[in-house]
Design a protein around this motif. Structure first.
Motif, PDB file in Angstrom:
ATOM      1  N   VAL A 119      15.518 -30.034  42.340  1.00 41.27           N
ATOM      2  CA  VAL A 119      14.611 -31.159  42.112  1.00 41.27           C
ATOM      3  C   VAL A 119      14.270 -31.193  40.629  1.00 41.27           C
ATOM      4  CG1 VAL A 119      12.362 -32.179  42.616  1.00 41.27           C
ATOM      5  CG2 VAL A 119      13.649 -31.041  44.438  1.00 41.27           C
ATOM      6  N   LYS A 120      14.497 -32.345  39.996  1.00 38.82           N
ATOM      7  CA  LYS A 120      14.160 -32.517  38.583  1.00 38.82           C
ATOM      8  C   LYS A 120      13.121 -33.621  38.429  1.00 38.82           C
ATOM      9  CE  LYS A 120      18.610 -31.235  36.464  1.00 38.82           C
ATOM     10  NZ  LYS A 120      19.729 -31.738  35.616  1.00 38.82           N
ATOM     11  N   VAL A 121      12.098 -33.356  37.630  1.00 35.58           N
ATOM     12  CA  VAL A 121      11.133 -34.390  37.271  1.00 35.58           C
ATOM     13  C   VAL A 121      11.619 -35.004  35.966  1.00 35.58           C
ATOM     14  CG1 VAL A 121       8.748 -34.887  36.651  1.00 35.58           C
ATOM     15  CG2 VAL A 121       9.249 -33.192  38.425  1.00 35.58           C
ATOM     16  N   THR A 122      11.932 -36.308  35.982  1.00 29.54           N
ATOM     17  CA  THR A 122      12.518 -36.957  34.815  1.00 29.54           C
ATOM     18  C   THR A 122      11.526 -37.815  34.038  1.00 29.54           C
ATOM     19  OG1 THR A 122      13.255 -38.811  36.195  1.00 29.54           O
ATOM     20  CG2 THR A 122      14.809 -36.980  35.865  1.00 29.54           C
ATOM     21  N   ASP A 123      10.459 -38.239  34.679  1.00 28.22           N
ATOM     22  CA  ASP A 123       9.450 -39.087  34.043  1.00 28.22           C
ATOM     23  C   ASP A 123       8.224 -39.081  34.941  1.00 28.22           C
ATOM     24  OD1 ASP A 123       8.195 -40.807  32.323  1.00 28.22           O
ATOM     25  OD2 ASP A 123       9.740 -42.365  32.366  1.00 28.22           O
ATOM     26  N   GLU A 124       7.180 -39.765  34.514  1.00 24.19           N
ATOM     27  CA  GLU A 124       5.997 -39.834  35.350  1.00 24.19           C
ATOM     28  C   GLU A 124       6.340 -40.532  36.666  1.00 24.19           C
ATOM     29  OE1 GLU A 124       1.333 -41.362  35.194  1.00 24.19           O
ATOM     30  OE2 GLU A 124       2.714 -41.831  33.564  1.00 24.19           O
ATOM     31  N   ASN A 125       6.133 -39.810  37.768  1.00 23.89           N
ATOM     32  CA  ASN A 125       6.410 -40.315  39.120  1.00 23.89           C
ATOM     33  C   ASN A 125       7.889 -40.602  39.379  1.00 23.89           C
ATOM     34  OD1 ASN A 125       3.690 -40.138  39.627  1.00 23.89           O
ATOM     35  ND2 ASN A 125       3.299 -42.306  39.278  1.00 23.89           N
ATOM     36  N   LYS A 126       8.777 -40.065  38.530  1.00 17.25           N
ATOM     37  CA  LYS A 126      10.210 -40.257  38.720  1.00 17.25           C
ATOM     38  C   LYS A 126      10.908 -38.895  38.756  1.00 17.25           C
ATOM     39  CE  LYS A 126      10.234 -44.844  38.224  1.00 17.25           C
ATOM     40  NZ  LYS A 126      10.708 -45.792  39.269  1.00 17.25           N
ATOM     41  N   GLY A 127      12.000 -38.843  39.488  1.00  8.92           N
ATOM     42  CA  GLY A 127      12.740 -37.597  39.538  1.00  8.92           C
ATOM     43  C   GLY A 127      14.111 -37.775  40.155  1.00  8.92           C
ATOM     44  N   GLN A 128      14.864 -36.687  40.200  1.00 10.72           N
ATOM     45  CA  GLN A 128      16.170 -36.662  40.842  1.00 10.72           C
ATOM     46  C   GLN A 128      16.218 -35.493  41.807  1.00 10.72           C
ATOM     47  OE1 GLN A 128      19.042 -36.537  37.586  1.00 10.72           O
ATOM     48  NE2 GLN A 128      19.443 -38.716  37.837  1.00 10.72           N
ATOM     49  N   VAL A 129      16.704 -35.756  42.992  1.00 15.83           N
ATOM     50  CA  VAL A 129      16.870 -34.711  44.007  1.00 15.83           C
ATOM     51  C   VAL A 129      18.354 -34.596  44.312  1.00 15.83           C
ATOM     52  CG1 VAL A 129      16.327 -33.946  46.335  1.00 15.83           C
ATOM     53  CG2 VAL A 129      14.585 -35.141  44.983  1.00 15.83           C
ATOM     54  N   THR A 130      18.914 -33.443  44.016  1.00 15.50           N
ATOM     55  CA  THR A 130      20.324 -33.170  44.267  1.00 15.50           C
ATOM     56  C   THR A 130      20.446 -32.202  45.424  1.00 15.50           C
ATOM     57  OG1 THR A 130      20.900 -33.537  41.944  1.00 15.50           O
ATOM     58  CG2 THR A 130      22.453 -32.243  43.256  1.00 15.50           C
ATOM     59  N   GLY A 131      21.459 -32.401  46.247  1.00 11.88           N
ATOM     60  CA  GLY A 131      21.631 -31.507  47.378  1.00 11.88           C
ATOM     61  C   GLY A 131      22.940 -31.716  48.087  1.00 11.88           C
ATOM     62  N   ASP A 132      23.073 -31.090  49.232  1.00  8.19           N
ATOM     63  CA  ASP A 132      24.283 -31.138  50.035  1.00  8.19           C
ATOM     64  C   ASP A 132      24.141 -32.217  51.105  1.00  8.19           C
ATOM     65  OD1 ASP A 132      25.461 -29.024  48.629  1.00  8.19           O
ATOM     66  OD2 ASP A 132      24.448 -27.539  49.880  1.00  8.19           O
ATOM     67  N   LEU A 133      24.996 -33.239  51.016  1.00 15.36           N
ATOM     68  CA  LEU A 133      25.024 -34.320  51.985  1.00 15.36           C
ATOM     69  C   LEU A 133      26.222 -34.105  52.908  1.00 15.36           C
ATOM     70  CD1 LEU A 133      24.082 -37.083  53.079  1.00 15.36           C
ATOM     71  CD2 LEU A 133      25.530 -38.158  51.321  1.00 15.36           C
ATOM     72  N   THR A 134      25.949 -34.040  54.204  1.00 15.52           N
ATOM     73  CA  THR A 134      26.994 -33.785  55.191  1.00 15.52           C
ATOM     74  C   THR A 134      27.119 -34.962  56.144  1.00 15.52           C
ATOM     75  OG1 THR A 134      26.600 -31.390  55.110  1.00 15.52           O
ATOM     76  CG2 THR A 134      27.776 -32.242  57.035  1.00 15.52           C
ATOM     77  N   PHE A 135      28.307 -35.497  56.270  1.00 15.42           N
ATOM     78  CA  PHE A 135      28.619 -36.408  57.371  1.00 15.42           C
ATOM     79  C   PHE A 135      30.121 -36.360  57.628  1.00 15.42           C
ATOM     80  CE2 PHE A 135      28.896 -39.325  53.754  1.00 15.42           C
ATOM     81  CZ  PHE A 135      29.945 -40.172  54.060  1.00 15.42           C
ATOM     82  N   ARG A 136      30.515 -36.753  58.826  1.00 16.79           N
ATOM     83  CA  ARG A 136      31.910 -36.627  59.262  1.00 16.79           C
ATOM     84  C   ARG A 136      32.386 -35.183  59.150  1.00 16.79           C
ATOM     85  NH1 ARG A 136      35.421 -40.699  59.610  1.00 16.79           N
ATOM     86  NH2 ARG A 136      36.995 -39.537  58.447  1.00 16.79           N
ATOM     87  N   GLY A 137      31.463 -34.231  59.257  1.00 21.39           N
ATOM     88  CA  GLY A 137      31.810 -32.818  59.214  1.00 21.39           C
ATOM     89  C   GLY A 137      32.144 -32.292  57.839  1.00 21.39           C
ATOM     90  N   GLN A 138      31.931 -33.088  56.803  1.00 19.12           N
ATOM     91  CA  GLN A 138      32.235 -32.664  55.445  1.00 19.12           C
ATOM     92  C   GLN A 138      30.966 -32.672  54.588  1.00 19.12           C
ATOM     93  OE1 GLN A 138      35.807 -34.342  53.647  1.00 19.12           O
ATOM     94  NE2 GLN A 138      36.426 -35.194  55.626  1.00 19.12           N
ATOM     95  N   THR A 139      30.879 -31.714  53.697  1.00 20.25           N
ATOM     96  CA  THR A 139      29.701 -31.574  52.847  1.00 20.25           C
ATOM     97  C   THR A 139      30.080 -31.735  51.387  1.00 20.25           C
ATOM     98  OG1 THR A 139      28.667 -30.054  54.426  1.00 20.25           O
ATOM     99  CG2 THR A 139      27.782 -30.070  52.188  1.00 20.25           C
ATOM    100  N   ARG A 140      29.370 -32.624  50.705  1.00 21.67           N
ATOM    101  CA  ARG A 140      29.587 -32.858  49.283  1.00 21.67           C
ATOM    102  C   ARG A 140      28.222 -32.982  48.602  1.00 21.67           C
ATOM    103  NH1 ARG A 140      33.796 -31.776  51.079  1.00 21.67           N
ATOM    104  NH2 ARG A 140      35.791 -32.902  50.993  1.00 21.67           N
ATOM    105  N   ARG A 141      28.231 -32.875  47.290  1.00 17.70           N
ATOM    106  CA  ARG A 141      27.011 -32.988  46.510  1.00 17.70           C
ATOM    107  C   ARG A 141      26.625 -34.460  46.348  1.00 17.70           C
ATOM    108  NH1 ARG A 141      24.932 -29.045  43.253  1.00 17.70           N
ATOM    109  NH2 ARG A 141      25.802 -27.773  44.935  1.00 17.70           N
ATOM    110  N   ALA A 142      25.333 -34.752  46.435  1.00 14.59           N
ATOM    111  CA  ALA A 142      24.812 -36.105  46.230  1.00 14.59           C
ATOM    112  C   ALA A 142      23.471 -36.009  45.516  1.00 14.59           C
ATOM    113  CB  ALA A 142      24.654 -36.845  47.553  1.00 14.59           C
TER     114      ALA A 142
END
Length: 205
Positions: A119-142
């Motif tokens: 989790v990154k805070v990029t500005d006031e009340n703004k940020g980026q959340v990176t993680g593992d997204l899984t669907f169709r049995g496959q996991t990739r970064r999103a």
């Protein structure tokens, strides 16, 4: 009498329904999504003419909220792919919701999940959340661009803490093996999330 009525009506219309002072923020803790005030919508380009839009009706999320250091927070979410709703106008011709949710060429009825890794805070009340997204049995970064809409230590109607977020991500479905109809139906998919979260209820024996 008429004058008194006008004055009373004016006072009613100008009196705010809720206090205007900024509420105290919600404390740190474990929160879960409020299904009545949460939605997941996705959009995909259709022959370059429009963005086909649909939604999922069954989703849940859990947030481990660190009010003093939001970057230390963690979030996980799950979606039932068979809960997709496309509002296809010809159900007598095709059960399009069932096809999108369950057909092997689409979401294949396999659970969709997201687990944050950063989790990154990029500005006031703004940020980026990176993680593992899984669907169709496959996991990739999103990565989701997130707006923190605010929080309340006590919601005026629900009398409990609450937080609110908006999030958007753009992914390429081909990275999860979903290549059908590309490029007529775009590879890029936009995911839009709106959610309010309330404290998780403690289990009782």
């Amino acid at each position: 009498m008429k004058c008194l009525y006008v004055l009373a009506l004016s006072a009613l219309l100008t009196t705010p329904a809720f206090p205007q002072s900024k509420p105290a923020p919600a404390p740190s803790g474990t929160y879960v999504s409020d299904p009545a005030h949460s939605s997941v919508i996705w959009k995909i380009g259709h022959f370059g003419l429009s963005n086909y839009t649909a939604r999922f009706t069954q989703m849940s999320a859990e947030l481990l909220w660190d009010a003093k250091n939001p970057a230390a927070s963690k979030v996980s979410a799950s979606i039932d792919p068979t809960s997709v709703r496309t509002d296809f106008p010809f159900p007598d011709v095709e059960d399009f919701d069932r096809k999108i949710g369950s057909d092997g060429n689409f979401l294949a009825a396999q659970p969709i999940s997201f687990v944050s890794t950063e989790v990154k805070v990029t500005d006031e009340n703004k940020g980026q959340v990176t993680g593992d997204l899984t669907f169709r049995g496959q996991t990739r970064r999103a990565t989701f661009d997130v707006t923190f809409n605010g929080s309340m230590a006590e919601h005026p109607m629900e009398k409990a803490p609450k937080l609110g977020f908006s999030a958007i991500a753009r992914i390429r479905r081909s990275e999860w093996g979903l290549t059908l109809y590309v490029p007529a139906v775009s590879d890029e998919v936009t995911i839009l999330i709106e959610t309010e979260l309330a404290p998780a209820k403690k289990a009782t024996n």
